[in-house]
Design a protein around this motif. Structure first.
Motif, PDB file in Angstrom:
ATOM      1  N   LYS A   1       0.870  -1.072   0.102  1.00  0.00           N
ATOM      2  CA  LYS A   1      -0.089   0.271  -0.083  1.00  0.00           C
ATOM      3  C   LYS A   1       0.843   1.196  -0.053  1.00  0.00           C
ATOM      4  CE  LYS A   1      -3.603   2.681   0.362  1.00  0.00           C
ATOM      5  NZ  LYS A   1      -4.396   3.109  -0.504  1.00  0.00           N
ATOM      6  N   VAL A   2       0.860   1.975  -1.251  1.00  0.00           N
ATOM      7  CA  VAL A   2       1.745   3.068  -1.453  1.00  0.00           C
ATOM      8  C   VAL A   2       1.437   4.313  -0.678  1.00  0.00           C
ATOM      9  CG1 VAL A   2       2.938   4.477  -2.925  1.00  0.00           C
ATOM     10  CG2 VAL A   2       3.039   2.019  -3.285  1.00  0.00           C
ATOM     11  N   LEU A   3       1.995   5.187   0.380  1.00  0.00           N
ATOM     12  CA  LEU A   3       1.418   6.202   0.787  1.00  0.00           C
ATOM     13  C   LEU A   3       2.223   7.373   0.204  1.00  0.00           C
ATOM     14  CD1 LEU A   3       0.920   5.035   4.503  1.00  0.00           C
ATOM     15  CD2 LEU A   3      -0.902   5.120   2.546  1.00  0.00           C
ATOM     16  N   ASP A   4       3.508   7.106   0.077  1.00  0.00           N
ATOM     17  CA  ASP A   4       4.153   8.315  -0.095  1.00  0.00           C
ATOM     18  C   ASP A   4       5.385   7.867  -0.878  1.00  0.00           C
ATOM     19  OD1 ASP A   4       5.466  10.740  -0.486  1.00  0.00           O
ATOM     20  OD2 ASP A   4       5.769  11.106   1.633  1.00  0.00           O
ATOM     21  N   THR A   5       5.814   8.326  -2.021  1.00  0.00           N
ATOM     22  CA  THR A   5       6.930   7.912  -2.511  1.00  0.00           C
ATOM     23  C   THR A   5       8.253   8.861  -2.417  1.00  0.00           C
ATOM     24  OG1 THR A   5       6.305   8.796  -4.828  1.00  0.00           O
ATOM     25  CG2 THR A   5       5.757   6.569  -4.510  1.00  0.00           C
ATOM     26  N   THR A   6       7.891   9.888  -1.692  1.00  0.00           N
ATOM     27  CA  THR A   6       8.969  10.811  -1.487  1.00  0.00           C
ATOM     28  C   THR A   6      10.204   9.917  -0.755  1.00  0.00           C
ATOM     29  OG1 THR A   6       7.512  12.572  -1.119  1.00  0.00           O
ATOM     30  CG2 THR A   6       9.671  12.910  -0.473  1.00  0.00           C
ATOM     31  N   GLY A   7      11.500  10.199  -1.278  1.00  0.00           N
ATOM     32  CA  GLY A   7      12.560   9.698  -0.728  1.00  0.00           C
ATOM     33  C   GLY A   7      12.922   8.240  -1.081  1.00  0.00           C
ATOM     34  N   CYS A   8      11.915   7.600  -1.831  1.00  0.00           N
ATOM     35  CA  CYS A   8      12.131   6.213  -2.081  1.00  0.00           C
ATOM     36  C   CYS A   8      13.421   5.806  -2.745  1.00  0.00           C
ATOM     37  CB  CYS A   8      10.898   5.671  -2.879  1.00  0.00           C
ATOM     38  SG  CYS A   8       9.363   5.453  -1.820  1.00  0.00           S
TER      39      CYS A   8
ATOM     40  N   ALA B   1      13.367  -3.623  -1.922  1.00  0.00           N
ATOM     41  CA  ALA B   1      12.753  -4.064  -0.778  1.00  0.00           C
ATOM     42  C   ALA B   1      12.993  -2.841   0.197  1.00  0.00           C
ATOM     43  CB  ALA B   1      13.263  -5.193  -0.117  1.00  0.00           C
ATOM     44  N   ALA B   2      13.871  -2.200   0.403  1.00  0.00           N
ATOM     45  CA  ALA B   2      14.055  -1.086   1.437  1.00  0.00           C
ATOM     46  C   ALA B   2      13.224   0.247   0.773  1.00  0.00           C
ATOM     47  CB  ALA B   2      15.513  -0.500   1.613  1.00  0.00           C
ATOM     48  N   ALA B   3      13.101   0.355  -0.436  1.00  0.00           N
ATOM     49  CA  ALA B   3      12.546   1.493  -1.177  1.00  0.00           C
ATOM     50  C   ALA B   3      11.055   0.961  -0.988  1.00  0.00           C
ATOM     51  CB  ALA B   3      12.624   1.777  -2.463  1.00  0.00           C
ATOM     52  N   ALA B   4      10.533  -0.150  -0.977  1.00  0.00           N
ATOM     53  CA  ALA B   4       8.997  -0.585  -0.805  1.00  0.00           C
ATOM     54  C   ALA B   4       8.575   0.012   0.555  1.00  0.00           C
ATOM     55  CB  ALA B   4       8.840  -2.091  -1.190  1.00  0.00           C
ATOM     56  N   ILE B   5       9.597  -0.611   1.529  1.00  0.00           N
ATOM     57  CA  ILE B   5       9.056  -0.202   3.052  1.00  0.00           C
ATOM     58  C   ILE B   5       8.900   1.171   2.994  1.00  0.00           C
ATOM     59  CG2 ILE B   5       9.960  -0.232   5.295  1.00  0.00           C
ATOM     60  CD1 ILE B   5      11.300  -2.917   4.478  1.00  0.00           C
ATOM     61  N   ASN B   6       9.792   2.033   2.409  1.00  0.00           N
ATOM     62  CA  ASN B   6       9.880   3.368   2.730  1.00  0.00           C
ATOM     63  C   ASN B   6       8.220   4.150   2.196  1.00  0.00           C
ATOM     64  OD1 ASN B   6      11.744   5.747   3.312  1.00  0.00           O
ATOM     65  ND2 ASN B   6      10.883   6.573   1.749  1.00  0.00           N
ATOM     66  N   ALA B   7       7.867   3.564   1.039  1.00  0.00           N
ATOM     67  CA  ALA B   7       6.688   3.915   0.181  1.00  0.00           C
ATOM     68  C   ALA B   7       5.464   3.625   1.097  1.00  0.00           C
ATOM     69  CB  ALA B   7       6.849   3.204  -0.937  1.00  0.00           C
ATOM     70  N   THR B   8       5.522   2.873   2.393  1.00  0.00           N
ATOM     71  CA  THR B   8       4.352   2.700   2.950  1.00  0.00           C
ATOM     72  C   THR B   8       4.044   3.705   4.186  1.00  0.00           C
ATOM     73  OG1 THR B   8       5.529   0.844   4.238  1.00  0.00           O
ATOM     74  CG2 THR B   8       4.297   0.091   2.169  1.00  0.00           C
ATOM     75  N   HIS B   9       5.068   4.646   3.935  1.00  0.00           N
ATOM     76  CA  HIS B   9       5.088   5.618   5.196  1.00  0.00           C
ATOM     77  C   HIS B   9       5.244   6.908   4.471  1.00  0.00           C
ATOM     78  CE1 HIS B   9       6.792   2.136   6.944  1.00  0.00           C
ATOM     79  NE2 HIS B   9       6.518   2.331   8.227  1.00  0.00           N
ATOM     80  N   ILE B  10       4.607   8.046   5.286  1.00  0.00           N
ATOM     81  CA  ILE B  10       4.541   9.367   5.114  1.00  0.00           C
ATOM     82  C   ILE B  10       6.035   9.873   5.372  1.00  0.00           C
ATOM     83  CG2 ILE B  10       3.503  11.851   5.201  1.00  0.00           C
ATOM     84  CD1 ILE B  10       1.750   9.870   3.922  1.00  0.00           C
ATOM     85  N   GLY B  11       6.781  10.684   4.566  1.00  0.00           N
ATOM     86  CA  GLY B  11       8.074  11.341   4.905  1.00  0.00           C
ATOM     87  C   GLY B  11       9.065  10.490   4.041  1.00  0.00           C
ATOM     88  N   ALA B  12      10.206  11.409   3.939  1.00  0.00           N
ATOM     89  CA  ALA B  12      11.171  10.930   2.925  1.00  0.00           C
ATOM     90  C   ALA B  12      12.028   9.934   3.672  1.00  0.00           C
ATOM     91  CB  ALA B  12      12.137  12.216   2.793  1.00  0.00           C
ATOM     92  N   CYS B  13      12.230   9.857   4.915  1.00  0.00           N
ATOM     93  CA  CYS B  13      13.305   8.851   5.235  1.00  0.00           C
ATOM     94  C   CYS B  13      13.128   8.481   6.652  1.00  0.00           C
ATOM     95  CB  CYS B  13      14.662   9.473   5.349  1.00  0.00           C
ATOM     96  SG  CYS B  13      14.874  10.995   6.266  1.00  0.00           S
ATOM     97  N   GLY B  14      14.009   7.586   7.269  1.00  0.00           N
ATOM     98  CA  GLY B  14      13.746   7.204   8.671  1.00  0.00           C
ATOM     99  C   GLY B  14      12.741   6.075   9.071  1.00  0.00           C
ATOM    100  N   HIS B  15      12.267   5.489   7.802  1.00  0.00           N
ATOM    101  CA  HIS B  15      11.114   4.573   7.942  1.00  0.00           C
ATOM    102  C   HIS B  15      11.840   2.899   7.771  1.00  0.00           C
ATOM    103  CE1 HIS B  15       8.617   7.614   7.607  1.00  0.00           C
ATOM    104  NE2 HIS B  15       9.372   8.070   6.343  1.00  0.00           N
ATOM    105  N   ILE B  16      13.203   2.661   7.720  1.00  0.00           N
ATOM    106  CA  ILE B  16      13.800   1.783   7.612  1.00  0.00           C
ATOM    107  C   ILE B  16      14.579   1.376   8.793  1.00  0.00           C
ATOM    108  CG2 ILE B  16      15.494   0.044   6.156  1.00  0.00           C
ATOM    109  CD1 ILE B  16      13.312   1.329   4.669  1.00  0.00           C
TER     110      ILE B  16
END
Length: 320
Positions: A251-258, A285-300
């Protein structure tokens, strides 16, 4: 012995992220309610450094900040993320870069940005000396900071190559008309170039990823990885060529920073000696995880989180 496993050089900015209900209609009325407005760390180099640190790499950030409240906040937040910030250059008579990130409900995003001190940033002698102590230097990204493109990136890359440091570079779309001038100088010093499809097409005139890679390698790039967004990526690395499909069941929420997450995770794979296909799968895989959050970074959160994602999703095979 290397002091840093990864140095990320380039953009650091404050992101103002607006989500939902974004469109041309906002200019037709006085005010518009949106889903969220938040502040966070942004900029390609900062995003890469945060992902690298989350993956357990010792990371330093070569960038700049102005003389304002944004600088103090960003410096503190970056330090909390485990990033070495002693190479952040402060411009006393300028402002820190800012970016307004508009995120639609399908995860698409557009940027409005103020270059601030970034328009004059050139790494100093202290940074040039420190780059020798890295295992990998990543430029994030070309074509945003004009002085960095013409006078800074080349010096860093050349110094890195002289000392056996692996070099990686991302780019954005060229808005200054400087692509030919800059790339002719820089590409021979870049081991891995990682543009998006749009960016690679703009600088090569080609429409096919394989042809884009060939043209960029002919101009001096060592290896090329084309980021294809929802279609995955195309790799041309040491004779390994082909497209690796993206993970689609998220479920893509935000592609910023992917893209920045992808570059940092791919660089992790390079440093760990992964084969090209495994570098690409890990990065996607890391980029996919990032896309499931709002904001550019800090989600891995960790390497283990990325590996767990890979275990839970079908392995993506290269398509020749």
């Amino acid at each position: 012995m290397s002091e840093f496993e990864m140095i990320c050089a380039g953009i650091t900015c404050l992101d103002i992220v607006v989500t939902g209900n974004i469109g041309p209609h906002v200019f037709q009325v006085d005010s518009t309610p949106v889903d969220t407005i938040s502040l966070g760390i942004g900029g390609d180099a900062a995003n890469q450094a945060i992902t690298a640190s989350s993956l357990g790499l010792s990371a330093a950030l070569f960038s700049c900040v102005g003389n304002d409240w944004k600088a103090e906040n960003l410096s503190g937040l970056l330090s909390e993320k485990g990033i070495c910030t002693e190479y952040l250059q402060r411009y006393e008579h300028d402002t820190t870069m800012s970016s307004l990130v508009l995120v639609g409900r399908e995860g698409q995003r557009n940027f409005l940005f103020d270059r601030g001190c970034g328009k004059n940033y050139v790494p100093n002698a202290y940074s040039l000396e420190a780059v020798k102590k890295a295992r990998l230097l990543s430029i994030g990204s070309l074509f945003v900071m004009p002085e960095f493109d013409r006078h800074g990136a080349g010096s860093l890359l050349a110094e890195a190559k002289r000392h056996g440091v692996i070099t990686v570079a991302d780019m954005t779309c060229d808005t200054e008309g400087a692509a030919d001038e800059v790339l002719d100088v820089l590409l021979p010093h870049i081991d891995y170039l990682m543009p998006s499809l749009e960016e690679a097409s703009a600088v090569t005139g080609a429409g096919d990823p394989a042809e884009m890679c060939r043209k960029l390698r002919d101009r001096g790039a060592g290896n090329v990885v084309i980021k294809l967004g929802s279609q995955g990526c195309y790799i041309d690395i040491d004779g390994v060529r082909g497209q690796i499909p993206a993970f689609t069941d998220i479920k893509v929420l935000d592609t910023t920073g992917c893209g920045d997450t992808f570059v940092a995770a791919f660089s992790y794979g390079i440093l760990k000696g992964y084969p090209p296909e495994e570098c690409a799968a890990f990065a996607q895989a890391a980029a996919a995880i990032n896309a499931t959050h709002i904001g550019a970074c800090g989600h891995i959160p960790s390497v283990e989180a990325v590996c767990s994602f890979l275990l839970d999703h079908p392995t993506q095979k290269i398509v020749s």
